[in-house]
Design a protein around this motif. Structure first.
Motif, PDB file in Angstrom:
ATOM      1  N   PHE A   1      -3.011  -7.684  -4.943  1.00 57.95           N
ATOM      2  CA  PHE A   1      -1.901  -6.760  -4.732  1.00 57.95           C
ATOM      3  C   PHE A   1      -1.311  -6.313  -6.062  1.00 57.95           C
ATOM      4  O   PHE A   1      -1.428  -7.010  -7.069  1.00 57.95           O
ATOM      5  CB  PHE A   1      -0.825  -7.422  -3.869  1.00 57.95           C
ATOM      6  CG  PHE A   1      -1.124  -7.346  -2.406  1.00 57.95           C
ATOM      7  CD1 PHE A   1      -2.059  -8.187  -1.831  1.00 57.95           C
ATOM      8  CD2 PHE A   1      -0.501  -6.402  -1.607  1.00 57.95           C
ATOM      9  CE1 PHE A   1      -2.362  -8.107  -0.487  1.00 57.95           C
ATOM     10  CE2 PHE A   1      -0.788  -6.311  -0.253  1.00 57.95           C
ATOM     11  CZ  PHE A   1      -1.714  -7.162   0.309  1.00 57.95           C
TER      12      PHE A   1
ATOM     13  N   PRO B   1       5.235  -0.072  -6.084  1.00 58.33           N
ATOM     14  CA  PRO B   1       4.128   0.684  -5.492  1.00 58.33           C
ATOM     15  C   PRO B   1       3.984   0.406  -3.996  1.00 58.33           C
ATOM     16  O   PRO B   1       3.606   1.304  -3.224  1.00 58.33           O
ATOM     17  CB  PRO B   1       2.897   0.175  -6.242  1.00 58.33           C
ATOM     18  CG  PRO B   1       3.412  -0.457  -7.473  1.00 58.33           C
ATOM     19  CD  PRO B   1       4.800  -0.916  -7.199  1.00 58.33           C
ATOM     20  N   LEU B   2       4.302  -0.818  -3.583  1.00 55.49           N
ATOM     21  CA  LEU B   2       4.172  -1.177  -2.169  1.00 55.49           C
ATOM     22  C   LEU B   2       5.243  -0.484  -1.335  1.00 55.49           C
ATOM     23  O   LEU B   2       4.968   0.005  -0.233  1.00 55.49           O
ATOM     24  CB  LEU B   2       4.257  -2.697  -2.000  1.00 55.49           C
ATOM     25  CG  LEU B   2       3.104  -3.461  -2.651  1.00 55.49           C
ATOM     26  CD1 LEU B   2       3.390  -4.951  -2.714  1.00 55.49           C
ATOM     27  CD2 LEU B   2       1.801  -3.206  -1.894  1.00 55.49           C
TER      28      LEU B   2
ATOM     29  N   GLY C   1       4.246   2.507   0.965  1.00 56.53           N
ATOM     30  CA  GLY C   1       4.483   2.270   2.392  1.00 56.53           C
ATOM     31  C   GLY C   1       5.279   3.388   3.035  1.00 56.53           C
ATOM     32  O   GLY C   1       4.951   3.854   4.135  1.00 56.53           O
TER      33      GLY C   1
ATOM     34  N   ALA D   1      -0.475   2.500  -3.422  1.00 55.33           N
ATOM     35  CA  ALA D   1      -0.466   1.095  -3.012  1.00 55.33           C
ATOM     36  C   ALA D   1      -1.864   0.525  -2.796  1.00 55.33           C
ATOM     37  O   ALA D   1      -2.059  -0.692  -2.829  1.00 55.33           O
ATOM     38  CB  ALA D   1       0.350   0.942  -1.719  1.00 55.33           C
TER      39      ALA D   1
ATOM     40  N   ASP E   1       2.791 -10.907   0.345  1.00 55.66           N
ATOM     41  CA  ASP E   1       2.451  -9.785  -0.528  1.00 55.66           C
ATOM     42  C   ASP E   1       2.535  -8.451   0.191  1.00 55.66           C
ATOM     43  O   ASP E   1       2.964  -7.442  -0.369  1.00 55.66           O
ATOM     44  CB  ASP E   1       1.020  -9.955  -1.077  1.00 55.66           C
ATOM     45  CG  ASP E   1       0.928 -11.078  -2.100  1.00 55.66           C
ATOM     46  OD1 ASP E   1       1.869 -11.212  -2.898  1.00 55.66           O
ATOM     47  OD2 ASP E   1      -0.075 -11.817  -2.089  1.00 55.66           O
ATOM     48  N   VAL E   2       2.080  -8.418   1.451  1.00 52.68           N
ATOM     49  CA  VAL E   2       1.962  -7.148   2.152  1.00 52.68           C
ATOM     50  C   VAL E   2       3.239  -6.774   2.902  1.00 52.68           C
ATOM     51  O   VAL E   2       3.433  -5.617   3.272  1.00 52.68           O
ATOM     52  CB  VAL E   2       0.742  -7.156   3.116  1.00 52.68           C
ATOM     53  CG1 VAL E   2       1.063  -7.822   4.451  1.00 52.68           C
ATOM     54  CG2 VAL E   2       0.217  -5.733   3.340  1.00 52.68           C
TER      55      VAL E   2
ATOM     56  N   PRO F   1       6.391  -6.133   2.097  1.00 54.18           N
ATOM     57  CA  PRO F   1       7.197  -4.967   1.680  1.00 54.18           C
ATOM     58  C   PRO F   1       6.551  -3.651   2.082  1.00 54.18           C
ATOM     59  O   PRO F   1       7.240  -2.709   2.491  1.00 54.18           O
ATOM     60  CB  PRO F   1       7.237  -5.089   0.149  1.00 54.18           C
ATOM     61  CG  PRO F   1       6.891  -6.498  -0.158  1.00 54.18           C
ATOM     62  CD  PRO F   1       6.018  -6.984   0.958  1.00 54.18           C
ATOM     63  N   PHE F   2       5.220  -3.585   1.993  1.00 49.01           N
ATOM     64  CA  PHE F   2       4.512  -2.356   2.385  1.00 49.01           C
ATOM     65  C   PHE F   2       4.672  -2.112   3.875  1.00 49.01           C
ATOM     66  O   PHE F   2       4.972  -0.984   4.300  1.00 49.01           O
ATOM     67  CB  PHE F   2       3.028  -2.458   2.022  1.00 49.01           C
ATOM     68  CG  PHE F   2       2.243  -1.212   2.391  1.00 49.01           C
ATOM     69  CD1 PHE F   2       2.077  -0.189   1.473  1.00 49.01           C
ATOM     70  CD2 PHE F   2       1.690  -1.068   3.653  1.00 49.01           C
ATOM     71  CE1 PHE F   2       1.369   0.963   1.809  1.00 49.01           C
ATOM     72  CE2 PHE F   2       0.984   0.081   4.010  1.00 49.01           C
ATOM     73  CZ  PHE F   2       0.822   1.099   3.086  1.00 49.01           C
TER      74      PHE F   2
ATOM     75  N   ALA G   1       8.177  -0.984   4.727  1.00 49.93           N
ATOM     76  CA  ALA G   1       8.388   0.391   4.253  1.00 49.93           C
ATOM     77  C   ALA G   1       7.618   1.383   5.122  1.00 49.93           C
ATOM     78  O   ALA G   1       8.105   2.474   5.428  1.00 49.93           O
ATOM     79  CB  ALA G   1       7.965   0.520   2.794  1.00 49.93           C
ATOM     80  N   MET G   2       6.418   0.998   5.551  1.00 49.09           N
ATOM     81  CA  MET G   2       5.600   1.882   6.389  1.00 49.09           C
ATOM     82  C   MET G   2       6.294   2.181   7.718  1.00 49.09           C
ATOM     83  O   MET G   2       6.349   3.330   8.156  1.00 49.09           O
ATOM     84  CB  MET G   2       4.236   1.232   6.630  1.00 49.09           C
ATOM     85  CG  MET G   2       3.304   2.041   7.515  1.00 49.09           C
ATOM     86  SD  MET G   2       1.691   1.235   7.708  1.00 49.09           S
ATOM     87  CE  MET G   2       2.038   0.068   9.030  1.00 49.09           C
ATOM     88  N   PHE G   3       6.867   1.150   8.338  1.00 48.35           N
ATOM     89  CA  PHE G   3       7.556   1.380   9.606  1.00 48.35           C
ATOM     90  C   PHE G   3       8.839   2.186   9.401  1.00 48.35           C
ATOM     91  O   PHE G   3       9.201   3.009  10.244  1.00 48.35           O
ATOM     92  CB  PHE G   3       7.825   0.054  10.335  1.00 48.35           C
ATOM     93  CG  PHE G   3       6.595  -0.502  11.016  1.00 48.35           C
ATOM     94  CD1 PHE G   3       5.900   0.254  11.954  1.00 48.35           C
ATOM     95  CD2 PHE G   3       6.126  -1.775  10.731  1.00 48.35           C
ATOM     96  CE1 PHE G   3       4.756  -0.234  12.591  1.00 48.35           C
ATOM     97  CE2 PHE G   3       4.987  -2.280  11.357  1.00 48.35           C
ATOM     98  CZ  PHE G   3       4.300  -1.508  12.285  1.00 48.35           C
ATOM     99  N   VAL G   4       9.496   1.966   8.272  1.00 51.33           N
ATOM    100  CA  VAL G   4      10.675   2.784   7.952  1.00 51.33           C
ATOM    101  C   VAL G   4      10.249   4.244   7.804  1.00 51.33           C
ATOM    102  O   VAL G   4      10.896   5.164   8.335  1.00 51.33           O
ATOM    103  CB  VAL G   4      11.375   2.279   6.666  1.00 51.33           C
ATOM    104  CG1 VAL G   4      12.434   3.274   6.193  1.00 51.33           C
ATOM    105  CG2 VAL G   4      11.998   0.908   6.903  1.00 51.33           C
TER     106      VAL G   4
END
Lengths: 146, 147
Positions: A82, A88-89, A93, B99, B116-117, B119-120, B123-126
């Motif tokens: 990662f 970046p995440l 996202g 990302a 690790d994943v 936060p992504f 943010a993706m659902f937001v």
């Protein structure tokens, strides 16, 4: 192994791709639906009002980490790397979430299912998100952020 | 119940394929998009592999009047190429590149590297929810004049 690209995993990639295609084929022929992860995820969480029945969407979404766990338990540790920073995440996202809803799909729905269906919308979408990805990473590389 | 089990099977195979192919690794996906760096073509092999069962499935689908475990096929019927499709794909591609993650691998990674994943995924659902409230002015193809 491909000499020019020492990091590539063509065999594992192809076999994994077959599994992904088989998964999408089961969704299509069994339930009559596109195995699109962004759509299923939006439906499972209630963000989308229409689409697959809620229980179907939830079951599909739950299966994704379950399948990854299965590989980790049977084949061996799944190697993931990662970004060191959280930004970046978070930025990635937000863009992925907003963009996939606006564009009605992601790599699975437009890429795997739509391309194989020869859907014009999916061909355009896939061409554009690939091009956008290449340009974005190119800018990051040129700017010294990678 | 049967339908949920079929969906669970499909999702599980999908997640297994992502993990086995290396696509759950953000660095590997980003390396595919990194033409100026150490390019990694693995993603192209994954797409190629996924096309084969699906190409067969679309042929079978054309001969079926209904899916095997549901009353009707419910497939996208839109054919117009519009601005939301294009802008959405471009924004998605930017996030994918930044990302190294798209929705499938991100959700699969919840089992591999949840911390690790996370936060992504959040943010993706937001971002997905935000699209409902800031839907983009697609329904008006004419240019927005001063009000």
């Amino acid at each position: 192994m491909i000499p020019a690209f020492p990091n590539a995993m063509p065999v594992e990639g192809f076999i994994g791709g077959l599994l992904i295609g088989l998964a999408a084929a089961i969704m299509l022929l069994g339930l009559g639906r596109i195995a699109g992860v962004s759509g299923m995820a939006a439906r499972a969480t209630g963000i989308a009002d229409s689409g697959a029945p809620r229980n179907v969407a939830i079951a599909f979404v739950v299966g994704l980490p379950l399948g990854a766990l299965l590989i980790a338990q049977t084949v061996g540790a799944v190697n993931v790397n990662f970004p060191a920073s959280i930004w970046p995440l978070i930025i990635g996202g937000l863009l992925v979430g907003y963009g996939t809803r606006l564009g009605s799909g992601c790599t699975s729905g437009h890429g795997v299912c739509g391309l194989s269906r020869l859907s014009p919308r999916s061909m355009v979408a896939t061409g554009m998100f690939m091009a956008s990805g290449f340009v974005t990473v190119g800018i990051l590389r040129a700017g010294g952020w990678l | 119940m049967t339908r949920a089990l079929i969906a669970l099977l499909s999702g599980t195979l999908f997640g297994a394929g992502l993990a086995y192919s290396g696509m759950s690794d953000p660095a590997r996906v980003q390396a595919f998009l990194d033409l100026l760096g150490q390019w990694d073509p693995t993603l192209a092999f994954v797409m190629g592999g996924a096309m084969l069962p699906m190409a067969v499935a679309w042929v079978i689908r054309s001969r079926l009047s209904a899916p095997l475990a549901a009353p009707t096929f419910d497939l996208p019927g839109t054919t117009t190429l519009d601005r939301p499709l294009a802008f959405g794909a471009i924004l998605f591609g930017m996030g994918w590149g930044i990302a190294g993650l798209c929705p499938g691998p991100a959700l699969a990674d919840l089992a591999i590297a949840p911390g690790d994943v996370a936060p992504f995924v959040v943010a993706m659902f937001v971002g997905m929810a935000a699209q409902r409230f800031i839907p983009f002015t697609s329904q008006k193809p004419k240019q927005a004049g001063p009000k």
